[in-house]
Design an enzyme around this catalytic site. Structure first.
Site, PDB file in Angstrom:
ATOM      1  N   LYS A  52     -16.008 -37.792 -19.795  1.00 35.55           N
ATOM      2  CA  LYS A  52     -15.485 -37.482 -21.139  1.00 35.55           C
ATOM      3  C   LYS A  52     -16.629 -37.425 -22.150  1.00 35.55           C
ATOM      4  O   LYS A  52     -16.685 -36.520 -22.988  1.00 35.55           O
ATOM      5  CB  LYS A  52     -14.432 -38.530 -21.537  1.00 35.55           C
ATOM      6  N   GLN A  96      -9.543 -46.448 -22.286  1.00 36.36           N
ATOM      7  CA  GLN A  96      -9.395 -46.054 -20.881  1.00 36.36           C
ATOM      8  C   GLN A  96      -8.505 -47.061 -20.151  1.00 36.36           C
ATOM      9  O   GLN A  96      -8.704 -48.274 -20.255  1.00 36.36           O
ATOM     10  CB  GLN A  96     -10.776 -45.960 -20.213  1.00 36.36           C
ATOM     11  N   ASP A 119      -5.043 -39.515 -26.961  1.00 37.44           N
ATOM     12  CA  ASP A 119      -4.409 -39.599 -25.643  1.00 37.44           C
ATOM     13  C   ASP A 119      -2.896 -39.366 -25.737  1.00 37.44           C
ATOM     14  O   ASP A 119      -2.236 -39.174 -24.712  1.00 37.44           O
ATOM     15  CB  ASP A 119      -4.635 -40.991 -25.028  1.00 37.44           C
TER      16      ASP A 119
END
Ligand code: GUN
Length: 293
Positions: A52, A96, A119
């Site tokens: 990422k 994450q 997200d």
């Protein structure tokens, strides 16, 4: 049979985003800034977060990686999130997953400012998604929609079977495929660990989206001719012949299922690269919205 080439499409999307960033720079505007928080040393999570950050560099975004020890307390993590919420330079950030057991994941995700939740995991954004409102769609489902869109895969009136009900993939995917519009207008069946006789269901599917995490689960005998296959599985299977000692394996027996499929995603090189491209897209959207606040 057509391969849904996520690597290729994700490169196109990254080029499109990079062009947008160049325009922003020419106009003297601030470029998007993504932060990622990683807790602990899980190998797969470190790999994903590393990808990422590299993707941010490639398109010209700024990025910040915050590494916290596996022993971090929930309070400390919530403090870090609050700092990111308040930091005006950060347009979007992700935590994450998975998080270690001392931390309540739901509490943590609810602490993220919904306007920075690239997200799309905050209940506000998840709810907006379910209600067809403009929001951040979780990156993996968003990537699957984009693949379907760019390859012109018909979804209207089709029977879509989703395997797995995770909050990150299966559940949102089941909602998105049933929404009005394209991609959508599917009749959706969401299957999970308590589903009885799954073969009876998958063998009636026009589209199968598998997000189970069981290597080679879906066999040719379980699908009908011309099925569309989206394989979200990314399991590390030990393989001494590979330099890293493992290979990435999907949920689908690609060799045999691909012979019956009309469209199919490979693993690797299908859904995986799309997830990162769509995270970038959400971050660009976050920057655009932020600049208007
Ligand atoms: N872990 C597995 N998939 C994801 C994802 O899309 N986002 C985050 N933050 N963690 C993940």
């Amino acid at each position: 049979m057509t391969i849904l080439d996520g690597k290729n499409v994700s490169n196109d999307i990254k080029d499109e985003i990079a062009a947008e960033v160049s325009k922003m720079k020419e106009n003297g505007e601030k470029v998007p800034h993504l932060a990622a928080v990683i807790v602990g040393n899980d190998g797969a999570s470190l790999t994903y977060v590393g990808s990422k950050v590299r993707a941010c560099e490639r398109v010209g975004f700024e990025s910040t990686l915050i590494k916290l020890p596996n022993t971090v307390s929930e309070i400390e993590l919530l403090d870090t999130i609050e700092e990111l919420n308040q930091n005006d330079d950060i347009d979007g950030f992700i935590i994450q997953l998975p998080l270690p057991p001392q931390i309540n994941t739901q509490e943590v995700l609810m602490a993220v400012d919904p306007d920075k939740d690239v997200d799309g995991f905050h209940p506000t954004n998840f709810g907006k998604m379910a209600l067809d409102m403009s929001t951040f769609i979780p990156a993996t489902p968003f990537g699957i929609l984009e693949l379907i869109d760019r390859y012109g895969v018909e979804t209207k009136g089709k029977h879509t079977v989703v395997i797995g009900r995770s909050h990150i993939v299966g559940r949102p995917m089941s909602i998105l495929m049933g929404r009005k519009g394209f991609p959508g207008n599917s009749t959706v069946t969401l299957t999970h660990s308590h589903t009885k006789n799954i073969t009876q269901i998958t063998s009636q599917a026009d589209i199968i989206i598998s997000a189970l995490g069981v290597p080679n689960f879906l066999k040719a005998e379980m699908v009908k001719d011309d099925v569309v296959i989206i394989d979200v599985g990314i399991t590390r299977v030990p393989d001494e012949t590979r330099p890293r000692g493992y290979r990435i394996t999907g949920d689908v027996d690609f060799e045999n299922v691909s012979k019956k499929a009309s469209f199919i995603t490979p693993v690797p090189g299908g859904v995986g690269p799309m997830t990162i491209a769509m995270l970038l897209k959400n971050t660009l959207l976050a920057r655009e919205r932020h600049s208007k606040l």
